[in-house]
Design an enzyme around this catalytic site. Structure first.
Site: not given
Ligand code: ADP
Length: 450
Positions: A203, A287, A291
């Site tokens: 995105l 995700e 907690r």
């Molecule tokens: P982690 O557990 O490593 O923190 P996340 O899945 O929560 O990984 O993603 C961390 C960050 O990466 C998100 O807050 C966003 O900034 C970016 N991100 C993750 N997935 C996407 C996606 N499908 N498109 C754009 N940015 C993404």
């Protein structure tokens, strides 16, 4: 209700949990490393146990020492705070085996949400909207090509065992894909010992919006609205708001109801946060955190509900204190994470705080274990406090935040206060007009202009 809670954490969150336990008339035990002997939560607790030397693995992550501290002090429950052992399923299982209550969900629920592929599958099954992508790990490049062309470029490759934003690679076109896959796999293998990766639509300009939920473990759950945590640096949240400037009441209750229903169906117990990326009016699950979150106070400010009380009630079998229809969202709240870091380079600045003065007045909350003369140890994260400001609307909240930042004094170490003084005067921030890339871009522009 519990007689005695052991707090397996440090810093502002240990103090936060201690306050909630005291209000409920529960005795408190804190564990601490030798580096934290002078910490505020150690001074305020009914009992304290030193569990080891400064490195976290020898103290705050040392499960045996923490269980031994429970046995010695007779604690009947453990609050893990955030970070450290808060999302460690093995810790939850070991406590259960010792008949000590883990104030959090079951080990099994932590395990499901800790595996990103399993979490996404579960979310989808429970009716939570997810980012289009592969159904599970991609086994080879050919499969990755097929999925990427189905969902369309750009795509992001993510580590199944991921966390902290590591092991993620963006592929803008088919030519980028083999390299992105190979690097994501090798980074994931090196960082997590598991090179499984999955693929999803990338995105371009999303906001980070997360929904706070609490489940009673017996099929009932509530949501407490959302937080907007789009202002991030290196995937670390810097400034958080409730409500999101981007959502209206109808969208809020739609996504909130989806989340609370899912959590109820799962039989989830405790507080949790379902994180989404939000773009063009659509939510995409990324995700779930099983907690309490650092930014929980903005939710408390607009709902008047103490989330730690709620966690303790639910864990002790007392059920939820409120029904969904009784929850009202009042006004607007913003949290700034004050770190002991240089506000431009973000290099940590441990040392002694020579003078510490916090702002006060209506609508101001400061959660911090710091005080004048406090020595910030170099071993842990650099968060020294959180400033949470509440107003009847976003404009009042921003005006109050500006005034509170003016009053805040931290001498002796560098802090991120100047960054917030800059942000509170920025036109995009004033308009609530920002996405997850805004802060990085703004910092790059400011650095170039300096
Ligand atoms: P982690 O557990 O490593 O923190 P996340 O899945 O929560 O990984 O993603 C961390 C960050 O990466 C998100 O807050 C966003 O900034 C970016 N991100 C993750 N997935 C996407 C996606 N499908 N498109 C754009 N940015 C993404």
């Amino acid at each position: 209700m519990f007689q005695k809670i052991l707090i397996a954490n440090r810093g502002e969150i240990a103090l936060r949990v201690l306050r909630a336990a005291k209000e409920l008339g529960i005795r408190t035990v804190v564990v601490h490393s030798t580096a934290d002997a002078d910490a505020m939560h150690v001074r305020l607790a009914d009992e304290s146990v030193c569990i080891g030397p400064p490195p976290s693995r020898d103290s705050y992550l040392n499960i045996h020492q923490i269980v031994a501290a429970c046995e010695i002090t007779g604690a009947d429950a453990v609050h893990p705070g955030y970070g450290f052992l808060s999302e460690n399923a093995k810790f939850a299982d070991i406590l259960a085996a010792h008949k000590i209550t883990f104030i959090g969900p079951s080990g099994d629920h932590i395990r499901i949400m800790g595996d990103k592929i399993e979490a996404k599958r579960t979310a989808k099954r429970l009716g939570i909207p997810v980012v289009p992508g592969s159904d599970g790990a991609v086994s080879d490049d050919r499969e990755a090509f097929r999925i990427a062309s189905e969902i369309g470029f750009p795509v992001i490759i993510k580590a199944s065992a991921g966390g902290g934003g590591r092991g993620m690679k963006v592929a803008r076109s088919a030519e980028d894909l083999p390299v992105a896959l190979a690097t994501a796999r090798s980074e994931a293998g090196a960082a997590f010992g598991d090179d499984a990766v999955y693929i999803e639509k990338y995105l371009e300009k999303p906001r980070h919006i997360e929904v706070q939920i609490v489940g009673d473990g017996a099929g009932k759950a509530i949501h407490l609205g959302e937080r907007d945590c789009s202002l991030q640096r290196r995937h670390q949240k810097v400034w958080e708001e409730a409500n999101s400037p981007a959502l209206n009441a109808e969208e809020r209750s739609r996504i909130g109801d989806i989340c609370s229903k899912a959590i109820a169906d799962l039989g989830y117990s405790g507080a949790g946060t379902i994180e989404f990326l939000y773009e063009n009016g659509e939510f995409y699950f990324i995700e779930m955190n099983t907690r309490l979150q650092v930014e929980h106070p903005v939710t408390e400010a607009i709902t008047g509900i103490d989330l730690v009380h709620e966690q303790i009630r639910v864990a002790s079998g007392g059920g939820l204190s409120t029904r969904q229809e009784d929850i009202k969202f009042a006004g607007h709240a913003i949290e700034c994470r004050i770190n002991a870091e240089d506000a431009r380079t973000f290099t940590p600045s441990p040392g002694t705080i020579t003078h510490f003065h916090t702002p006060g007045g209506l609508g101001i909350r400061v959660d911090s274990g710091a005080y004048s003369g406090y020595r910030i140890p170099p071993y842990y994260d650099s968060l020294i406090g959180k400033l949470i400001v509440h107003g009847r609307n976003r404009v009042e909240c921003m005006m109050r935040l500006r005034r509170a930042l003016d009053e805040f004094v931290v001498d002796g170490v560098k802090t991120t206060l100047p960054l917030f003084r800059d942000l509170v005067g920025n036109i995009d921030i004033a308009n609530g007009d920002y996405d997850i890339h805004w802060l990085e871009k703004h910092l790059a522009e400011t650095a170039a202009a300096a």
